[in-house]
Design an enzyme around this catalytic site. Sequence first.
Site, PDB file in Angstrom:
ATOM      1  N   ILE A 159      34.212  39.775  24.247  1.00  9.51           N
ATOM      2  CA  ILE A 159      35.405  38.795  23.358  1.00  9.51           C
ATOM      3  C   ILE A 159      35.377  37.797  23.288  1.00  9.51           C
ATOM      4  O   ILE A 159      34.581  37.295  23.358  1.00  9.51           O
ATOM      5  CB  ILE A 159      36.849  39.015  24.759  1.00  9.51           C
ATOM      6  CG1 ILE A 159      37.130  40.383  25.449  1.00  9.51           C
ATOM      7  CG2 ILE A 159      37.975  38.598  24.072  1.00  9.51           C
ATOM      8  CD1 ILE A 159      36.753  41.471  24.677  1.00  9.51           C
TER       9      ILE A 159
ATOM     10  N   SER B 113      45.756  40.061  37.912  1.00  8.21           N
ATOM     11  CA  SER B 113      45.877  41.219  39.002  1.00  8.21           C
ATOM     12  C   SER B 113      45.682  42.175  39.129  1.00  8.21           C
ATOM     13  O   SER B 113      44.722  43.355  39.808  1.00  8.21           O
ATOM     14  CB  SER B 113      46.764  40.871  39.815  1.00  8.21           C
ATOM     15  OG  SER B 113      47.547  40.191  40.166  1.00  8.21           O
TER      16      SER B 113
ATOM     17  N   ASP C 266      32.020  33.042  27.860  1.00  7.16           N
ATOM     18  CA  ASP C 266      32.754  31.564  27.841  1.00  7.16           C
ATOM     19  C   ASP C 266      34.074  31.506  28.771  1.00  7.16           C
ATOM     20  O   ASP C 266      34.209  32.834  29.923  1.00  7.16           O
ATOM     21  CB  ASP C 266      34.028  31.787  26.379  1.00  7.16           C
ATOM     22  CG  ASP C 266      34.164  33.259  25.826  1.00  7.16           C
ATOM     23  OD1 ASP C 266      35.223  33.304  27.168  1.00  7.16           O
ATOM     24  OD2 ASP C 266      33.588  34.388  25.439  1.00  7.16           O
TER      25      ASP C 266
ATOM     26  N   GLU D 256      52.556  44.229  43.059  1.00  2.00           N
ATOM     27  CA  GLU D 256      51.448  43.020  43.503  1.00  2.00           C
ATOM     28  C   GLU D 256      50.493  44.532  44.646  1.00  2.00           C
ATOM     29  O   GLU D 256      49.849  45.105  43.716  1.00  2.00           O
ATOM     30  CB  GLU D 256      50.849  42.398  44.476  1.00  2.00           C
ATOM     31  CG  GLU D 256      49.756  42.422  44.909  1.00  2.00           C
ATOM     32  CD  GLU D 256      49.133  41.818  43.151  1.00  2.00           C
ATOM     33  OE1 GLU D 256      47.909  42.308  42.586  1.00  2.00           O
ATOM     34  OE2 GLU D 256      49.182  40.694  42.617  1.00  2.00           O
TER      35      GLU D 256
ATOM     36  N   ASP E 177      48.164  47.201  42.120  1.00  2.02           N
ATOM     37  CA  ASP E 177      46.447  47.655  42.787  1.00  2.02           C
ATOM     38  C   ASP E 177      46.215  48.527  43.419  1.00  2.02           C
ATOM     39  O   ASP E 177      45.000  49.530  42.977  1.00  2.02           O
ATOM     40  CB  ASP E 177      46.377  46.514  44.041  1.00  2.02           C
ATOM     41  CG  ASP E 177      46.664  44.973  43.494  1.00  2.02           C
ATOM     42  OD1 ASP E 177      47.011  44.849  42.714  1.00  2.02           O
ATOM     43  OD2 ASP E 177      46.893  44.617  44.095  1.00  2.02           O
TER      44      ASP E 177
END
Length: 648
Positions: free
Chosen positions: A607, A563, A627, A311, A315
């Site tokens: 999209i 993430s 959406d 993670e 990031d």
Amino acid sequence: MRGPLLRLVLLGLALVSSAEPLLSPHVVHERRRSVPAGWTRTRRHASDAVLPLRFALAQQNIGSIDEYLLDVAHPESPNYGKHWTAGDVARKFAASEESIVTVLDWLEQGGIERGRARVSTTRGWVHVDATVEEAERLVNAEYHVYTHDTGKEHIACEAYHLPEHVTSHVDFVLPSVHFDAKLSRRSDTSESQPPLSTADQPAHNIGLPGVGISPKSGGKVTETVSEVEQCDEYITPICLRTLYGLDYTPVATDKNSYGIVEYTPQAYLWTDLQMFALNYSLDTLGKAPYMVSIDGGYPQTVNQSFDYNGESDLDLQYGMTLVTGAQTVTLYQTGDIIEGASFNNFLDALDGSYCTFEGGDDYTQDSIFPDPYPGGYKGPEDCGTVKPANVISTSYGYNEADLTPFYAERQCAEYAKLGLMGVTVLYSSGDDGVAGNGDLCLNPDGTQTANGTIFDPSFPGVCPYITSVGATQVKNNTSVYSPQPEMACMEVIYSGGGFSNYFPIPSYQEEAVSYYLENYPPDYPPTIWNATGKSRAFPDIAANGANYVVAIDGEFELVYGTSCSSPVSGAIFTMINDARLAAGKSTIGFINPTIYSSKFAGAFNDITEGTNPGCNTEGFNATPGWDPVTGLGTPNFPKLLAAWLELP
């Protein structure tokens, strides 16, 4: 703060009369319908044990927080961008004298001498150390010890009651029904991944008690990739810059800031940052994030694996690269390696009024510092010690059903306060489509199981005061230069999205959600999703979340998840802040009222392909317009920059 935010509690937590009166008739203040996944009630808590009871006082003016926030965040407001100071926020929402006196009088009449009850210096909380016997008598509850699969213990009750004349003055009580557990790592049950041969590899999931963490690993990358022609298989910084038009060199870096939050023991490796920089980001070579340690947080290197480093490496490698080496990125490393930390511990550091005894924490739920455990952080708890960055990205989250509405609401209000101060707060929307973390879905009785059938939204993704970020992918065999190169992510992970069961729809979202429901109504019975059209919908936006090339533990791996999407979006908004600050304007702050407005029509790449499966359904469809899969779409940096520069 049970005003406008708590008009919609669709899972049924009604206040009803119960128990014999103490001073005035008691009513149920909060009730938990089920024990969160992984927890088991093991025994009754000892009657002579001491509980640090904390009463969250109702905050003044909190019912008007929508109005205050829209006043500084809506592009048509004459006060757009005129953000508040931290002092302004504290003064506006401090509890009233009536609330303080009412609670203290009730405690005294219930046998708690006035000297034992303490009011926080910020007038947000009342604290009293009470025995379990005293606490049970005061709030008409039974306290039990719950044990998690990891062996952690937690003190809670099934429900608690307050006198009728007190309930309007208290948001909630700690400890009680809440399971906002510390962010600490679950025992490792993962398996190593085979070398990458196709894009569709088994997911490697980081897991925490009650907390889902992206990303997921698709396996090792066995070749060096850097060409824009390969973006449908491998995402690198050049792919993202091309997809979103991010061709910008920052010029106001001394005025600007970008923050990324990580929770120990998740931590980056310096060698991984350098490996990535050498291949994809030479201007960040030799650079590290500026680390702000919160409650003993530090980038530990004792434990190294995808679970520990994936993670943070992701990031920071992409966040730092996209804002360039000229812009410092702040790493909020939260919690020591022994206890870890919770969202509340991070919020404590930003807002002193949210701290232990001054708001927010409970030793059974949040890490308390100095850490009482051997080897833990022995310094004082960070309380109002950190100035928030202009943009803050977080890739961690709970399921909404893990928390009670009152508790989620109170935490959500903290994000509103950050918005008032000009901070943009981003959270990833989740990786399991319409299901919750761990592919859990709701049952009619409120429990969460793998074979549930009711859609299970995420938190803070459903908080109306944050920007929720979903995930897309480049279509197979499609060039990033094609007119519509992306679709909803449907490899390894699915973009989290849907409709809250707790929070009402914010005004800024009403038109977009109404259009979706009228023109593309989901073909599911209302028994498995919130079909009222009156609840907060998420995500708000999306960004690519598939096939990221990330240096992890000395090797390049393909990584998937929302993430990925959140820190990339954060970097883009940070560059927009740079341009506004250079022009003498304010930061963009809470962006949702702006991006949903007509002024920003067409500023995101719409999209229209893909779904977000979960709960034995295909989930929702990506459609023209907003959406519940990809939100408004992915960022178009040149259009967003031009639109924001036109605002005051």
